[in-house]
Motif scaffolding. Structure first.
Motif, PDB file in Angstrom:
ATOM      1  N   GLY A 155      20.205  11.203  35.041  1.00 17.62           N
ATOM      2  CA  GLY A 155      20.438  11.958  33.821  1.00 17.62           C
ATOM      3  C   GLY A 155      21.529  11.393  32.936  1.00 17.62           C
ATOM      4  N   TYR A 156      22.613  10.912  33.548  1.00 17.97           N
ATOM      5  CA  TYR A 156      23.734  10.437  32.740  1.00 17.97           C
ATOM      6  C   TYR A 156      23.718   8.925  32.559  1.00 17.97           C
ATOM      7  CZ  TYR A 156      28.518   9.436  31.257  1.00 17.97           C
ATOM      8  OH  TYR A 156      29.621   8.970  30.586  1.00 17.97           O
ATOM      9  N   ILE A 157      23.754   8.182  33.670  1.00 13.78           N
ATOM     10  CA  ILE A 157      23.875   6.727  33.565  1.00 13.78           C
ATOM     11  C   ILE A 157      22.668   6.111  32.865  1.00 13.78           C
ATOM     12  CG2 ILE A 157      23.986   4.576  34.880  1.00 13.78           C
ATOM     13  CD1 ILE A 157      25.683   5.968  36.923  1.00 13.78           C
ATOM     14  N   PHE A 158      21.459   6.482  33.286  1.00 16.88           N
ATOM     15  CA  PHE A 158      20.271   5.817  32.749  1.00 16.88           C
ATOM     16  C   PHE A 158      19.705   6.524  31.514  1.00 16.88           C
ATOM     17  CE2 PHE A 158      20.514   3.880  36.906  1.00 16.88           C
ATOM     18  CZ  PHE A 158      20.136   2.581  36.651  1.00 16.88           C
ATOM     19  N   THR A 159      19.529   7.842  31.568  1.00 18.90           N
ATOM     20  CA  THR A 159      18.940   8.545  30.433  1.00 18.90           C
ATOM     21  C   THR A 159      19.877   8.605  29.232  1.00 18.90           C
ATOM     22  OG1 THR A 159      17.612   9.897  31.946  1.00 18.90           O
ATOM     23  CG2 THR A 159      17.850  10.690  29.679  1.00 18.90           C
ATOM     24  N   ASP A 160      21.161   8.875  29.480  1.00 20.51           N
ATOM     25  CA  ASP A 160      22.108   9.054  28.369  1.00 20.51           C
ATOM     26  C   ASP A 160      22.760   7.752  27.907  1.00 20.51           C
ATOM     27  OD1 ASP A 160      21.536  11.704  28.536  1.00 20.51           O
ATOM     28  OD2 ASP A 160      23.370  12.276  29.598  1.00 20.51           O
ATOM     29  N   ILE A 161      22.890   6.782  28.800  1.00 24.90           N
ATOM     30  CA  ILE A 161      23.601   5.549  28.447  1.00 24.90           C
ATOM     31  C   ILE A 161      22.667   4.340  28.406  1.00 24.90           C
ATOM     32  CG2 ILE A 161      25.437   3.945  29.120  1.00 24.90           C
ATOM     33  CD1 ILE A 161      26.928   6.289  30.351  1.00 24.90           C
ATOM     34  N   TYR A 162      21.997   4.058  29.535  1.00 18.82           N
ATOM     35  CA  TYR A 162      21.199   2.839  29.639  1.00 18.82           C
ATOM     36  C   TYR A 162      20.005   2.844  28.672  1.00 18.82           C
ATOM     37  CZ  TYR A 162      17.737  -0.409  31.469  1.00 18.82           C
ATOM     38  OH  TYR A 162      16.783  -1.390  31.582  1.00 18.82           O
ATOM     39  N   GLU A 163      19.182   3.913  28.702  1.00 23.82           N
ATOM     40  CA  GLU A 163      17.963   3.916  27.886  1.00 23.82           C
ATOM     41  C   GLU A 163      18.254   3.845  26.389  1.00 23.82           C
ATOM     42  OE1 GLU A 163      14.970   6.735  28.815  1.00 23.82           O
ATOM     43  OE2 GLU A 163      14.931   6.267  30.954  1.00 23.82           O
ATOM     44  N   PRO A 164      19.216   4.618  25.831  1.00 26.15           N
ATOM     45  CA  PRO A 164      19.530   4.455  24.400  1.00 26.15           C
ATOM     46  C   PRO A 164      19.992   3.045  24.057  1.00 26.15           C
ATOM     47  CG  PRO A 164      20.435   6.504  25.225  1.00 26.15           C
ATOM     48  CD  PRO A 164      19.943   5.757  26.420  1.00 26.15           C
ATOM     49  N   PHE A 165      20.752   2.431  24.971  1.00 29.72           N
ATOM     50  CA  PHE A 165      21.211   1.057  24.750  1.00 29.72           C
ATOM     51  C   PHE A 165      20.029   0.097  24.650  1.00 29.72           C
ATOM     52  CE2 PHE A 165      22.436  -3.058  26.663  1.00 29.72           C
ATOM     53  CZ  PHE A 165      23.375  -3.468  25.726  1.00 29.72           C
ATOM     54  N   VAL A 166      19.070   0.223  25.580  1.00 28.62           N
ATOM     55  CA  VAL A 166      17.888  -0.645  25.567  1.00 28.62           C
ATOM     56  C   VAL A 166      17.048  -0.392  24.327  1.00 28.62           C
ATOM     57  CG1 VAL A 166      15.718  -1.171  26.745  1.00 28.62           C
ATOM     58  CG2 VAL A 166      17.823  -0.906  28.071  1.00 28.62           C
ATOM     59  N   ARG A 167      16.867   0.872  23.967  1.00 27.15           N
ATOM     60  CA  ARG A 167      16.034   1.197  22.805  1.00 27.15           C
ATOM     61  C   ARG A 167      16.651   0.664  21.510  1.00 27.15           C
ATOM     62  NH1 ARG A 167      14.968   6.238  25.791  1.00 27.15           N
ATOM     63  NH2 ARG A 167      12.769   6.162  26.404  1.00 27.15           N
ATOM     64  N   ASN A 168      17.982   0.698  21.432  1.00 22.54           N
ATOM     65  CA  ASN A 168      18.640   0.137  20.250  1.00 22.54           C
ATOM     66  C   ASN A 168      18.382  -1.360  20.127  1.00 22.54           C
ATOM     67  OD1 ASN A 168      19.740   2.528  19.322  1.00 22.54           O
ATOM     68  ND2 ASN A 168      21.619   2.314  20.530  1.00 22.54           N
ATOM     69  N   ILE A 169      18.418  -2.055  21.264  1.00 19.70           N
ATOM     70  CA  ILE A 169      18.151  -3.493  21.258  1.00 19.70           C
ATOM     71  C   ILE A 169      16.712  -3.767  20.829  1.00 19.70           C
ATOM     72  CG2 ILE A 169      17.953  -5.553  22.698  1.00 19.70           C
ATOM     73  CD1 ILE A 169      20.294  -4.549  24.343  1.00 19.70           C
ATOM     74  N   ALA A 204      14.706  -1.757  19.119  1.00 21.15           N
ATOM     75  CA  ALA A 204      14.501  -1.335  17.727  1.00 21.15           C
ATOM     76  C   ALA A 204      15.014  -2.363  16.740  1.00 21.15           C
ATOM     77  CB  ALA A 204      15.202   0.010  17.498  1.00 21.15           C
ATOM     78  N   SER A 205      16.120  -3.002  17.082  1.00 22.16           N
ATOM     79  CA  SER A 205      16.705  -3.982  16.164  1.00 22.16           C
ATOM     80  C   SER A 205      16.050  -5.353  16.275  1.00 22.16           C
ATOM     81  CB  SER A 205      18.204  -4.117  16.439  1.00 22.16           C
ATOM     82  OG  SER A 205      18.433  -4.562  17.772  1.00 22.16           O
ATOM     83  N   SER A 206      15.197  -5.545  17.275  1.00 19.89           N
ATOM     84  CA  SER A 206      14.557  -6.853  17.449  1.00 19.89           C
ATOM     85  C   SER A 206      13.072  -6.792  17.080  1.00 19.89           C
ATOM     86  CB  SER A 206      14.758  -7.371  18.880  1.00 19.89           C
ATOM     87  OG  SER A 206      14.302  -6.410  19.817  1.00 19.89           O
ATOM     88  N   ILE A 207      12.260  -6.160  17.926  1.00 18.23           N
ATOM     89  CA  ILE A 207      10.818  -6.140  17.661  1.00 18.23           C
ATOM     90  C   ILE A 207      10.336  -4.795  17.146  1.00 18.23           C
ATOM     91  CG2 ILE A 207      10.375  -7.923  19.380  1.00 18.23           C
ATOM     92  CD1 ILE A 207       9.380  -5.761  21.258  1.00 18.23           C
ATOM     93  N   GLY A 208      11.179  -3.743  17.215  1.00 13.15           N
ATOM     94  CA  GLY A 208      10.823  -2.437  16.689  1.00 13.15           C
ATOM     95  C   GLY A 208       9.931  -1.638  17.634  1.00 13.15           C
ATOM     96  N   PHE A 209       9.766  -0.326  17.310  1.00 12.86           N
ATOM     97  CA  PHE A 209       8.970   0.569  18.153  1.00 12.86           C
ATOM     98  C   PHE A 209       7.568   0.818  17.608  1.00 12.86           C
ATOM     99  CE2 PHE A 209      13.170   2.192  19.684  1.00 12.86           C
ATOM    100  CZ  PHE A 209      12.964   1.887  21.025  1.00 12.86           C
ATOM    101  N   ASP A 210       7.303   0.383  16.395  1.00 16.37           N
ATOM    102  CA  ASP A 210       6.023   0.695  15.772  1.00 16.37           C
ATOM    103  C   ASP A 210       4.947  -0.324  16.136  1.00 16.37           C
ATOM    104  OD1 ASP A 210       7.255  -1.348  14.471  1.00 16.37           O
ATOM    105  OD2 ASP A 210       6.777  -0.657  12.424  1.00 16.37           O
ATOM    106  N   ASN A 211       5.011  -0.840  17.332  1.00 11.85           N
ATOM    107  CA  ASN A 211       4.006  -1.788  17.819  1.00 11.85           C
ATOM    108  C   ASN A 211       3.845  -1.607  19.320  1.00 11.85           C
ATOM    109  OD1 ASN A 211       5.838  -3.951  19.266  1.00 11.85           O
ATOM    110  ND2 ASN A 211       6.813  -3.548  17.278  1.00 11.85           N
ATOM    111  N   PHE A 212       2.773  -2.175  19.852  1.00 11.17           N
ATOM    112  CA  PHE A 212       2.451  -1.990  21.271  1.00 11.17           C
ATOM    113  C   PHE A 212       3.544  -2.531  22.181  1.00 11.17           C
ATOM    114  CE2 PHE A 212       0.684  -3.833  25.184  1.00 11.17           C
ATOM    115  CZ  PHE A 212       0.210  -2.681  25.797  1.00 11.17           C
ATOM    116  N   PHE A 213       4.080  -3.714  21.888  1.00 13.18           N
ATOM    117  CA  PHE A 213       5.065  -4.326  22.780  1.00 13.18           C
ATOM    118  C   PHE A 213       6.382  -3.552  22.784  1.00 13.18           C
ATOM    119  CE2 PHE A 213       2.191  -7.904  21.921  1.00 13.18           C
ATOM    120  CZ  PHE A 213       1.922  -8.294  23.237  1.00 13.18           C
TER     121      PHE A 213
END
Length: 620
Positions: free
Chosen positions: A294-308, A310-319
């Motif tokens: 809940g804290y380490i992965f959901t609150d910290i790790y996953e937002p960090f990965v999603r930001n990377i 989103a800023s590189s290949i974006g979320f509006d595609n399959f990959f």
């Protein structure tokens, strides 16, 4: 099914010499293996079985740790695997429990009869001293004809002597050298086969070895005669080297006996189950997992990965969705493995190691043996069943300890069908606690009845017979924490390495289903069954679909739906019996095969909906 296949361990590790550790279960072989190989260890699956073999290097030698067995043969997977490695060995280190010489020396004598170079590590000498047992080591070495080195591996005593004495291993005193009748029959076979070991296994009626020599006809069956001679030889040795003080170790022996008598053993087991629930179901599954997942992965790790992403290949595609979407391989898969399962797996293995080292686990198996025999299992099956209440995925792996394929199929099906995991149990408890006692009884009795009926049905229809409970009852003792933590670490690392790729594959599959609209289609197709047969609102179909992905998702999804007490009971019964989650399903494929896993999956599906509908129409 018997076959002629034997593993070529030359392909496993390139080495000039093969050293194989052999011994009965729970004699401490893993400590010797870890000492000899250090950190250079790998774990691989033995072909055709669910058994893992640890291998490592010691200088120019390859070292293998075989499963614990009471004899070399083909009775079960453990014996078959141990046999193949032992018969390929240059040197065997036979680890013997010094406090159970009468039992362990039977295997020692069989290893000697196989004409192998052997060194005996007489382990657990601290237990011998504690119980005032006297062993004439010099006479024992003379009787066996091989080096005998006293050790207490858990306290690092004697391990260096074993390592330094490996090259002094020699062939010992075979029972055939003093029995002219048996000796002549062995020599007759020996002239027609590769070696003495093959000749002996042929005389002992090992079908896997016999089928390598189809040209041999009218082979005498001497298994019972050889076993009798070996037993007499071991009895003669132990009578000449052992002296007991019957007045010591009374407390441990009495405690061990109380653990086998139903009047005292059942209350002890209930206390243990409560402790397991508090440790795994409350502390690990809630407190620890809430922090890691809940804290380490959901609150910290996953937002960090999603930001990377989103800023590189974006979320509006399959990959983008494949990597970091709702079911992404870098988000959900990583969170499941390290945030959810890693703490649970480590906790399970820690408790399992404590129970193993204390000597209590085999006593639970003996206590439950008679009941489990009625559904085609033996007492060993209680271990994965207990673990299943924490995590079915983890428990499925532990079905490896069962003796036959038939038992493993029954156990895996029952785990996937009627054992709710700790996460699901938490949600179920929250929902059902609000109901009257009658609804709670309907739920509990229905799940129990399905468990018993399914096990009885499989016991009747599956071919073959389940194995008898052949299990060692070691002395009750305090676990060595260093050994417990070491075993926990190695087994947890092996699990992560094995399960990681499966979770990545599962996450990718769910993403594809979501992007193609298959998830929405499945939800739509399930509505007629959900509404007309189960008597539930249409939106509960979504809960069932989510239950496939993760069991507690499905149960949690019910909290947002307005349900009557009867509907809550029906939906919880159906979800409990519903198909295993994706993680458990993937492990089932790994442990059995795709075909059997699909049968289990659809069997659970059909059973769940039939049972839920019957409860709806017959009870409510």
């Amino acid at each position: 099914m018997n076959d002629c296949s034997q593993i070529n361990i030359d392909s496993e590790l390139q080495a000039n010499k093969k050293i194989v550790l052999a011994g009965n279960p729970n004699v401490g072989k893993s400590i010797f293996f870890n000492y000899l190989t250090g950190i250079y260890v790998s774990v691989s699956n033995y072909p055709g079985t669910t058994l893992d073999i640890s291998s490592g290097k010691m200088g120019d030698a390859a070292v293998y740790d075989t499963p614990g067995v009471y004899g070399v043969g083909s009775i079960n997977d453990e014996e078959r695997v141990a046999r193949d490695f032992i018969m390929s060995a240059d040197i065997i280190i036979n680890v013997v429990d010094a406090s159970h010489l009468e039992r362990d020396l039977f295997l020692t004598q069989q290893l000697i009869d196989l004409d192998k170079k052997i060194i005996v590590a007489l382990n657990m000498m601290d237990e011998v001293e504690k119980n005032n047992i006297s062993i004439d080591l010099e006479n024992l070495e003379k009787e066996l004809g091989v080096p005998v080195i006293p050790t207490t591996a858990a306290k690092n005593r004697g391990l260096d002597r074993v390592r330094d004495s490996i090259d002094s291993a020699v062939k010992g005193n075979s029972i055939f050298s003093n029995n002219s009748n048996l000796g002549q029959k062995l020599n007759n076979i020996r002239t027609a086969v590769k070696n003495t070991a093959d000749a002996l296994m042929i005389l002992e009626e090992d079908e896997n070895i016999r089928c390598n020599y189809p040209e041999l006809q009218n082979i005498p069956d001497l298994r019972e005669e050889i076993y009798t001679a070996r037993r007499q030889r071991v009895d003669q040795i132990t009578n000449s080297v052992l002296t007991y003080d019957q007045n010591t170790g009374q407390f441990a022996r009495k405690l061990g006996s109380y653990m086998l008598k139903p009047a005292t053993a059942i209350p002890m087991l209930l206390v243990l189950l409560y402790f397991i629930y508090q440790f795994i179901g409350v502390f690990i599954a809630q407190t620890v997992v809430d922090f890691t997942e809940g804290y380490i992965f959901t609150d910290i790790y996953e937002p960090f990965v999603r930001n990377i992403i989103a800023s590189s290949i974006g979320f509006d595609n399959f990959f983008g969705q494949l990597l970091a979407g709702e079911y992404g391989i870098l988000t959900m898969a990583v969170t499941y493995i390290f945030g959810l399962l890693l703490p649970l797996v480590a906790g399970f293995y820690f408790l399992l190691s404590l129970l193993e080292d204390s000597g209590y686990l085999p006593r639970i198996a003996v206590l439950m043996d008679r009941l489990l025999q009625k559904i085609g299992l033996n007492g060993r099956a209680i271990i994965p069943m207990l673990l299943g209440f924490g995590c079915v995925t983890m428990a499925t792996i532990t079905t490896r300890l069962l003796g036959t394929k038939r038992e493993r199929i029954i156990a895996i099906f029952l785990l996937g069908l009627a054992i709710p995991c700790s996460a699901q149990l938490g949600v179920i408890a929250g929902l059902i606690a609000q109901l009257d006692l009658v609804y709670i009884l309907v739920y509990v009795l229905t799940i129990f009845a399905v468990y018993v009926l399914a096990g009885t049905f499989l016991n009747k229809v599956l071919p073959g017979e389940s194995s008898d409970l052949l299990i060692d009852l070691p002395p009750i003792r305090l676990p060595d924490l260093k050994n417990v933590f070491n075993k926990t670490y190695q087994q947890t690392v092996a699990f992560v390495k094995e399960a990681g790729p499966i979770f990545v594959l599962g996450a990718a599959l769910i993403t594809v289903m979501q992007k193609t609209g298959l998830l929405a289609l499945i939800t739509s197709l399930a509505e007629p069954v959900t509404v007309n047969w189960l008597g539930l609102p249409a939106e509960t179909a979504t809960a069932f679909v989510m239950g496939i992905i993760r069991r507690d998702f499905g149960a949690a999804g019910l909290t947002a739906i307005a349900l009557t007490p009867a509907q809550v009971t029906i939906s919880l019964i159906t979800l409990t019996l519903f198909v295993p989650c994706i993680a458990a399903m993937m492990i089932m494929v790994k442990e059995r095969n795709f075909k059997e896993a699909v049968y289990i999956w659809f069997g659970s599906w059909i059973t769940a909906f039939i049972t839920g509908g019957l409860v709806n129409f017959l009870i409510f």
